[in-house]
Design a protein around this motif. Structure first.
Motif, short mmCIF file in Angstrom:
data_model
loop_
_atom_site.label_atom_id
_atom_site.label_comp_id
_atom_site.label_asym_id
_atom_site.label_seq_id
_atom_site.Cartn_x
_atom_site.Cartn_y
_atom_site.Cartn_z
N GLY A 164 -7.41 1.09 57.27
CA GLY A 164 -8.38 2.16 57.45
C GLY A 164 -8.04 3.10 58.58
O GLY A 164 -6.96 3.05 59.16
N ILE A 165 -9.01 3.94 58.90
CA ILE A 165 -8.89 4.92 59.97
C ILE A 165 -9.64 4.39 61.18
O ILE A 165 -10.72 3.83 61.05
CB ILE A 165 -9.47 6.26 59.52
N THR B 289 -5.26 1.69 61.08
CA THR B 289 -5.38 0.28 61.44
C THR B 289 -5.12 -0.61 60.23
O THR B 289 -5.45 -0.26 59.10
CB THR B 289 -6.76 -0.01 62.06
N LEU B 290 -4.51 -1.74 60.49
CA LEU B 290 -4.28 -2.79 59.50
C LEU B 290 -4.83 -4.07 60.10
O LEU B 290 -4.36 -4.51 61.15
CB LEU B 290 -2.79 -2.93 59.20
N GLN B 291 -5.84 -4.64 59.44
CA GLN B 291 -6.49 -5.82 60.00
C GLN B 291 -6.66 -6.90 58.94
O GLN B 291 -6.84 -6.61 57.76
CB GLN B 291 -7.87 -5.46 60.56
N ALA B 292 -6.63 -8.14 59.39
CA ALA B 292 -6.96 -9.29 58.54
C ALA B 292 -8.44 -9.59 58.75
O ALA B 292 -8.93 -9.57 59.88
CB ALA B 292 -6.12 -10.50 58.92
N THR B 293 -9.15 -9.84 57.66
CA THR B 293 -10.58 -10.15 57.74
C THR B 293 -10.83 -11.61 57.39
O THR B 293 -10.01 -12.25 56.73
CB THR B 293 -11.39 -9.24 56.79
N VAL C 284 -3.62 -4.77 63.99
CA VAL C 284 -2.85 -3.82 64.78
C VAL C 284 -3.25 -2.40 64.39
O VAL C 284 -3.67 -2.16 63.26
CB VAL C 284 -1.33 -4.01 64.59
N SER C 285 -3.11 -1.48 65.33
CA SER C 285 -3.41 -0.07 65.08
C SER C 285 -2.30 0.80 65.63
O SER C 285 -1.65 0.46 66.61
CB SER C 285 -4.73 0.32 65.75
N LEU C 286 -2.09 1.95 64.98
CA LEU C 286 -1.12 2.94 65.42
C LEU C 286 -1.87 4.25 65.60
O LEU C 286 -2.62 4.67 64.71
CB LEU C 286 0.00 3.11 64.40
N TYR C 287 -1.67 4.90 66.75
CA TYR C 287 -2.31 6.18 67.06
C TYR C 287 -1.22 7.25 67.17
O TYR C 287 -0.75 7.56 68.26
CB TYR C 287 -3.11 6.07 68.36
N PRO C 288 -0.79 7.85 66.05
CA PRO C 288 0.34 8.79 66.08
C PRO C 288 -0.03 10.20 66.53
O PRO C 288 0.86 11.00 66.80
CB PRO C 288 0.81 8.80 64.62
#
Length: 95
Positions: free
Chosen positions: A26-27, A40-44, A58-62
């Protein structure tokens, strides 16, 4: 130290909640970090719909001044093909 203990307890709750681990892409946006929007890419903790969930990833802020990474841990609600998660990002130091 309190933040680390809180993150570990949320992570352990996610492991004990269910064996049905799901995924979330998601965003994301960190308030007060001036990093802009990110991905963001997360395990739930579960893939089941209409449930409270715990999440970590983990998240990436480009789009910020320089590309930055984050490690969010949080809780939220998973509806029908959508989820909302409130998390704390340990590398960006913000919600």
């Amino acid at each position: 130290m309190k933040k680390i203990i809180l993150a570990l307890s949320v992570s352990l709750a996610a492991v004990n909640a269910s064996a049905d681990v799901g995924g979330f892409i998601g965003i994301t946006y960190v308030f007060g970090a001036n990093a802009g929007a990110g991905i963001t890419l997360q395990a739930t903790s579960t893939r089941r719909e209409d449930r409270a969930i715990a999440a970590a990833g983990v998240s990436l802020y480009p789009f910020g001044p320089s590309p930055k990474f984050g490690i969010p841990v949080g809780v939220g609600y998973q509806g029908n093909n959508a989820a909302g998660i409130i998390s704390y990002d340990f590398l960006m130091k913000g919600f």
